[in-house]
Motif scaffolding. Sequence first.
Motif, PDB file in Angstrom:
ATOM      1  N   LEU A 122      -4.396   6.964  -1.417  1.00 19.36           N
ATOM      2  CA  LEU A 122      -3.992   5.583  -1.173  1.00 19.36           C
ATOM      3  C   LEU A 122      -3.873   4.862  -2.512  1.00 19.36           C
ATOM      4  O   LEU A 122      -4.816   4.860  -3.303  1.00 19.36           O
ATOM      5  N   CYS A 158      -2.999   1.154  -4.186  1.00 13.91           N
ATOM      6  CA  CYS A 158      -2.791  -0.234  -3.791  1.00 13.91           C
ATOM      7  C   CYS A 158      -3.069  -1.193  -4.941  1.00 13.91           C
ATOM      8  O   CYS A 158      -3.789  -0.872  -5.895  1.00 13.91           O
ATOM      9  N   MET A 206       0.864  -1.195   0.000  1.00 16.84           N
ATOM     10  CA  MET A 206       0.000   0.000   0.000  1.00 16.84           C
ATOM     11  C   MET A 206       0.899   1.243   0.000  1.00 16.84           C
ATOM     12  O   MET A 206       1.881   1.304   0.740  1.00 16.84           O
TER      13      MET A 206
END
Lengths: 313, 255
Positions: free
Chosen positions: A266, A268, A255
């Motif tokens: 974020l 990921c 992540m």
Amino acid sequence: MERFALELKGLNKTYPQWRKPGVDALVDVNFSVCRGEILGLLGPNGAGKTTAIKCICGLILPDTGTISYFGHETANGIARYVSAVLEGNRNIYWRLTSRENLEFFAGLQGLSPSSVKTKIHDILDNFDLTDKEDVPARKLSRGMQQKLALGCALIRDTPILLLDEPTLGLDVETSFDLRRYIKNLAKEDGKTILLSSHDMNVVEDICDRVVIIDHGCVITDDTVERLKGVFKVQAYEIGLHGRHRNLERALGDGMEVDIRDSRTTLRCQLKDSTAFYNLVDMLKKRNIEIDYIKTLEPNFEEIFIKVLGGERA
Amino acid sequence: MMDFYVFVAIVKKYFIELKRYAFNTVMMMFGIYILFALVFFGLQSFGAATETLESAIVGFALWIFAILGFVELSWSILEEARNGTLEQLYLSPVSFGRISGYRVLASFFVNMVLIGAFLIAMMVGTGHYLNLDPGVIILLFLTLLSISGIGYIMGGLALVFKKVQATLNVFQFLFIILLMLPAVMDEGVILYVLPVSWGSALINRVMVSGTPFLALSPWSILILFVNSLAYFAAGYLIFGYLERVAKKKGLLGHY
């Protein structure tokens, strides 16, 4: 009508070495390029791209194998089919002006000066070189020299164009202009283009298909879109309201957390949709408000590295 | 017609570059003239005979002519490879061997004018006037053919070995020996067989001894013709072979 503009069949080339085993530059190389297609020839340094391109130009004789140009296997008539920009801005005569370079290369192709007058005017116009037509090439900027080199290849009016690193060292704007022009050459003029570049953005932007060579062997021959599909991963970018410093520790490896101003981003890569829903649930439980969710496209540079690393397309 | 347009393009480029770098050309000729003056007046101070001095004028002019023609085939290949334009010449529908031949032909006409002017300057400067028979142009052209043959071989070697500058320099001095050989012997198989020498002998006969071109024996011209053609053909064939070697070894150009 012949489907392929260019077809390489079973091409082998070994460079002999004094008292050492020869170096295999090409090992059973097979690929073809359709009419009007832009093919990217990729590979790391020393992979065999240069040898393949030089074989197509007739500058290197392969040990075995054949090269067909519109269905014709020819050793002497290659110039009727192929023109090339092999050394970028070094492919022109620096002492001659832009116009004189274009006139010389037209003459070198055996074209009469009167038959190329309009074409020279068009090339100068298309490449924004009209006001520099009487300036010696050495005094032009690198971008202009690169454009002129491409113009000198185009004045020969061959159906196949080989371009080696056509945007190398160019600024963003000139590179963009040149890419657009190359795309138009294939789409509007029906030119068949074989392009070699280390810039994956250029390849992704303009190539219909790519052939990746490594250690003299073709390891992938596929369309850009299909390669992107095959290597597609479930990658997301999630925009969050507020600053969440402890999130990276809570989420674990894989992540990437980026905090800027009052926002957290974020990024990921998840193995399946369950992992995605688990992530969203976890954010909800922590009362983190989601601003947006974006699916990330695979980067072509990463695909290239994965293919070279042995992952199968 | 294709070859004609290639030839026109080459001649045009040759003239453009010559005109654009006229100062360099003039300075080069001036430098050569100074070198000639040193040689000539050096010989004169040693009490050389009139015929020897006039032979020196002809020999020097021929040497410059030979070097300029030779350079066109050998040095220029190295220069094209260095500049990155050699591959482009190979992408012409006309073979590189023919393109090189056209370049020599273009340089022949330009060098005729330059050397002609140089010769007049030498005659005026030394007070020794030579017989300027128009037939000399034919003899010069035939002599250039044999020089071209050697130039082709050196050009082929340049394609394969790249670093041949030292050999090229040696050949420039070998030309002096070949051109001066007629001063040692009037006739003989050696003159008939070696390149350049027999051409130099005939040019000396016309320009120094005053024999009209039309008074030269047809046999002597035939020998020159056969000699020059043989060297040209051999050079061209060897160039073709070396070119093929370069293509097999992937040595063409700089790319």
